[in-house]
Design an enzyme around this catalytic site. Structure first.
Site, PDB file in Angstrom:
ATOM      1  N   HIS A   1       0.744  -1.125   0.051  1.00  0.00           N
ATOM      2  CA  HIS A   1       0.092  -0.046   0.134  1.00  0.00           C
ATOM      3  C   HIS A   1       0.763   1.110  -0.023  1.00  0.00           C
ATOM      4  CE1 HIS A   1       0.618  -0.076   4.536  1.00  0.00           C
ATOM      5  NE2 HIS A   1       0.626   1.030   4.304  1.00  0.00           N
ATOM      6  N   ASP A   2       2.119   1.059   0.605  1.00  0.00           N
ATOM      7  CA  ASP A   2       3.004   2.360   0.658  1.00  0.00           C
ATOM      8  C   ASP A   2       4.055   2.301  -0.535  1.00  0.00           C
ATOM      9  OD1 ASP A   2       1.813   3.753   2.374  1.00  0.00           O
ATOM     10  OD2 ASP A   2       2.851   3.336   4.117  1.00  0.00           O
TER      11      ASP A   2
ATOM     12  N   HIS B   1       1.436  10.304  -2.471  1.00  0.00           N
ATOM     13  CA  HIS B   1       2.191   8.965  -2.658  1.00  0.00           C
ATOM     14  C   HIS B   1       1.097   7.576  -2.912  1.00  0.00           C
ATOM     15  CE1 HIS B   1       0.781   8.069   1.575  1.00  0.00           C
ATOM     16  NE2 HIS B   1       0.725   7.002   1.210  1.00  0.00           N
TER      17      HIS B   1
ATOM     18  N   LYS C   1       5.378   5.630  -1.618  1.00  0.00           N
ATOM     19  CA  LYS C   1       6.364   6.366  -0.978  1.00  0.00           C
ATOM     20  C   LYS C   1       7.750   6.522  -1.551  1.00  0.00           C
ATOM     21  CE  LYS C   1       4.273   6.858   3.408  1.00  0.00           C
ATOM     22  NZ  LYS C   1       4.051   6.513   4.774  1.00  0.00           N
TER      23      LYS C   1
ATOM     24  N   ASP D   1      -3.948  -0.022   8.124  1.00  0.00           N
ATOM     25  CA  ASP D   1      -2.858   0.907   8.061  1.00  0.00           C
ATOM     26  C   ASP D   1      -2.853   1.586   9.139  1.00  0.00           C
ATOM     27  OD1 ASP D   1      -0.532   2.413   7.266  1.00  0.00           O
ATOM     28  OD2 ASP D   1      -1.656   3.434   5.762  1.00  0.00           O
TER      29      ASP D   1
ATOM     30  N   HIS E   1      -6.495   4.187  -3.410  1.00  0.00           N
ATOM     31  CA  HIS E   1      -7.467   4.864  -2.465  1.00  0.00           C
ATOM     32  C   HIS E   1      -7.287   4.615  -0.834  1.00  0.00           C
ATOM     33  CE1 HIS E   1      -9.633   6.216  -5.830  1.00  0.00           C
ATOM     34  NE2 HIS E   1      -9.665   4.935  -6.370  1.00  0.00           N
ATOM     35  N   HIS E   2      -6.161   4.173  -0.475  1.00  0.00           N
ATOM     36  CA  HIS E   2      -6.132   3.855   0.899  1.00  0.00           C
ATOM     37  C   HIS E   2      -6.337   4.828   1.901  1.00  0.00           C
ATOM     38  CE1 HIS E   2      -1.823   4.254   0.341  1.00  0.00           C
ATOM     39  NE2 HIS E   2      -1.678   4.255   1.514  1.00  0.00           N
TER      40      HIS E   2
END
Lengths: 419, 356
Positions: free
Chosen positions: B185-186, B214, B189, B267, B237-238
């Site tokens: 999900h990241d 990000h 970054k 998260d 979309h998180h």
């Protein structure tokens, strides 16, 4: 042979294929089908084989498909003279017609999905089956020679030799067609394509003869037994192709990452990959080596993600050698996680080493990468900038760049500028 | 060709995954298969035996055609051996019949054809799920070499997302997709400057805007990976909120993809419970309370309730997470740290390559 002559010969071959197909269909329509049950069974095999056609999306050749089962089924029918001990009675025309109709029926769903293979495949099938059937039916005594050959070891050998000849000629025609679309030396391209295709020819020929003889001895029940393994193989190939596609997309994602992170200018990885491939070919690399070079070039900057502050322009050559090497090592570690081949990861890891310690893949990668960085640094891509970049590379041939690679690069760049 | 398989799965802990290399087990070469064919041919001369063999072959083929689920335990050589065995079993009756016919032993030898094709197509086979796992791990490691504080965060979010998915009764495939979504999900970054990621204090509005890009960077990186499916939507979309004030699109309520709502809860939960340089991690109960408080405005209450139930049942294995930052590194030290990471990662990765 020049490309032009080759193109004419290939076109003539496909013209002949169309004529053969048309004549065969006409004769069958006129005379009717002999032993429709047998024709239907073999036609079904061809159709199922085409339906399960494998799309091997090769790296540069575009999408290549291979239908082992349909080829073996069509060739088997062409070589089949008896069914369960009684004469089969079908002539060469019917063999071609069955192969063609089966193939077209099997390809219909692919066409509907918009994934049709090029029309050359059925044309080659018609040509190969026609040739095999004329010779095979002659062997069985229903044709020109007028005398029957006794079944036995010699007869099996004759059929096998015939199937091998047809398979090799088919592979040659396919290679000649595929090589027309490639750049560079035509002869070498044909050789590469041919080598990629010849591997399966003996197995295909043996399977076709096995089909013909098994049906001749045991009747139609032998057909599914001989075909089922081929079907299993086609599914195995299918899954392998999808694994390779996943692998390539993974590498494309990794190649995008440094650009998204702002470490390297946009399009750098793609440019280095394309130029590396051209230089690699110039140096005589082929097949798997070229692919490894391309993958390494595509992902060579992944290690720069570890930098707290991106290097201006992504040109790590300004950094001290120890740090360059560590960045390369980090990139290699990520690539190993992605499951790349050993050659790819080690080339990325060694990209900052002196050329005498490098593999040829890493040498090409290092030189082409430096060239693209120099060009990007000069903000122009005209002849003067190219010449200046090459001159800078030539002055560094003592330790960093191999002279042979720099010369190959200059030839490739000069040729690209001429076009 | 050496075929070395990565068989270990990420344990969820920090650092590169432990890997185990299995010895190369090549499928039986065609010569051995031919010998087996010939031997069986010699022993199974009666027609009855041929019939039995044919029946067995059909049964075996039917077994292969059964729908394939995600079987993480299966390894490629095992599957290849099964397929090769099926090929041999199917060709044996044909070879026997040809052996007994007028065409003789030479015709029976032709049975090598299918067997050779089998060997040819299976020799470099490896299961799709290993390739996918490799993709996820490589991208996750790419994030980790950039920012050591995210090390382990992805895996923990993946685990929390899996807990929620199981609690919601999602099927195995979607659960696996959600694990990938949590791990990746990241990944965006990567597109944020490291000094922002490592900044201990609050961000300025300008820095916040850069940071808030990000999810879009992440979506750009995983764009081509079709197998990720809805995980790609989760990456994008998180950071959406149920009341529509989130980013990057400002979606609200049911407009937000389900996977993204799950990952958002997972998260936030991990962000609260793990220790950062500027604050200690909260206890699990306090984090759940906070999630409860924000349910409806920021988080989907269904997902929050599912996580609460799952944690009550299974507990949280990372409650005592180690402090990731004993000494906050300055910029040159960060370089050195990255360098040390390089040596470690390179050392761990040596010999764990997967041949493709």
């Amino acid at each position: 042979m020049t490309r032009r002559t080759a193109a004419r010969l290939v076109a003539a071959a496909y013209g002949a294929a169309v004529l053969v197909a048309g004549a065969a269909l006409g004769i069958v329509l006129w005379h009717g089908v002999t032993r429709p049950g047998v024709a239907l069974a073999f036609g079904l095999v061809v159709a199922v084989g085409e339906l399960a056609r494998v799309r091997l999306s090769e790296d540069r050749v575009g999408v290549r498909t291979t239908g082992l089962l349909s080829g073996a089924g069509a060739l088997g029918y062409a070589l089949c003279g008896q069914v369960g001990g009684t004469p089969a009675g079908h002539g060469a025309a019917q063999a071609v017609a069955v192969a063609l109709v089966g193939s077209l029926v099997g390809l219909t769903p692919h066409v509907a999905l918009g994934q049709a293979p090029p029309p050359q495949a059925p044309a080659r099938l018609a040509l190969g089956v026609g040739g095999a059937a004329v010779c095979g039916q002659a062997l069985y005594g229903s044709g020109w020679l007028g005398r029957t050959v006794e079944p036995g070891g010699l007869f099996t050998l004759c059929l096998l030799a015939l199937a091998l000849c047809v398979g090799c000629l088919d592979a040659l025609l396919a290679a000649a067609t595929a090589a027309l679309g490639s750049e560079g030396c035509y002869g070498r391209a044909v050789r590469e394509e041919l080598l990629a295709r010849l591997g399966t020819v003996p197995a295909l020929a043996a399977t076709a003869v096995l089909l013909a003889l098994a049906v001749a001895v045991a009747g139609l029940w032998a057909l599914p037994l001989c075909c089922a393994p081929l079907l299993v193989m086609q599914f195995a190939l299918c899954r392998r192709a999808s694994v390779r596609a996943t692998h390539r997309r993974t590498l494309a994602s990794l190649a995008r990452a440094p650009e998204v992170a702002g470490c390297t200018p946009h399009g750098h990885a793609r440019r280095v990959a394309e130029l590396s491939r051209a230089v690699g070919r110039e140096l005589g690399l082929a097949g798997g080596e070229l692919t490894a070079l391309e993958y390494a070039a595509l992902t060579h900057d992944v290690g720069q993600l570890s930098l707290a502050e991106p290097v201006p322009g992504g040109a790590t050559t300004a950094l001290e050698p120890g740090r360059q090497r560590r960045i390369a090592l980090l990139g290699g570690a990520v690539l190993r996680q992605a499951g790349v081949r050993w050659r790819v990861a080690s080339a990325v890891e060694a990209q900052a080493d002196p050329y005498r310690e490098q593999s040829v893949t890493a040498r090409v990668l290092r030189t082409v990468n430096a060239y693209d960085d120099l060009l990007a640094g000069s903000h122009t891509a005209d002849a003067a900038a190219r010449e200046q970049a090459l001159r800078a590379l030539r002055t560094a041939t003592g330790r960093d760049h191999e002279p042979r690679v720099v010369e190959a690069l200059s030839r490739v760049v000069a040729r690209a500028a001429d076009v | 060709m050496r075929l070395t398989m990565r068989t270990a799965e990420t344990g969820g802990a920090a650092g590169p995954a432990a890997t185990a290399a299995t010895p190369p087990t090549a499928p039986a070469p065609p010569t051995a298969a031919t010998a087996a064919t010939a031997r069986t041919a010699a022993t199974a001369r009666s027609a009855g035996r041929v019939g039995q063999a044919a029946a067995a072959a059909t049964a075996a083929a039917a077994g292969r055609g059964a729908p394939r689920g995600r079987r993480l335990g299966e390894s490629a050589p095992e599957e290849s051996r099964t397929a090769l065995a099926v090929t041999c079993v199917l060709t044996v009756p044909v070879a026997v019949v040809l052996w007994r016919s007028a065409y003789g032993a030479l015709a029976a030898l032709l049975a090598v054809g299918p067997v050779w094709l089998a060997w040819w197509s299976l020799r470099r086979h490896r299961p799709e799920h290993l390739a996918r796992q490799a993709a996820v791990q490589a991208l996750s490691q790419a994030v980790q070499i950039k920012d050591r504080y995210t090390r382990g965060h992805g895996e923990r979010v993946g685990l929390a997302a899996v807990l929620i998915a199981r609690e919601l009764g999602l099927d195995e495939e979607r659960t696996e997709t959600l694990r990938c979504a949590g791990i990746l999900h990241d990944v965006g970054k990567l597109g944020v400057p490291a000094r922002l990621l490592r900044k201990a204090g609050p961000l300025t509005p300008a820095e916040r805007r850069v940071m808030e890009q990000h999810p879009e960077h992440g979506a750009e990186i995983v764009r081509g990976l079709d197998f990720l499916g809805e995980a790609r939507a989760a990456v994008l979309h998180h950071h959406e909120r149920m009341d529509g004030t989130g980013y990057p699109r400002g979606l609200a309520g049911e407009q937000i993809p389900e996977a993204a709502r799950i990952v958002a809860v997972a998260d936030a939960f991990d962000a609260m419970t793990s220790t950062r340089c500027y604050r200690p991690g909260r206890p699990v109960a306090a984090a759940l309370e906070e999630l409860e408080r924000c349910a409806g405005t920021q988080f989907d209450p269904r997902m929050v309730a599912a996580l609460t139930r799952a944690l009550r049942r299974h507990g949280w294995p990372f409650a005592e997470a180690p402090d990731p930052c004993q000494e906050p590194p300055t910029a040159p030290e960060a370089h050195r740290e990255a360098d040390r990471g390089a040596d470690r990662a390179a050392g761990a990765a040596a010999g764990s390559g997967v041949a493709v």
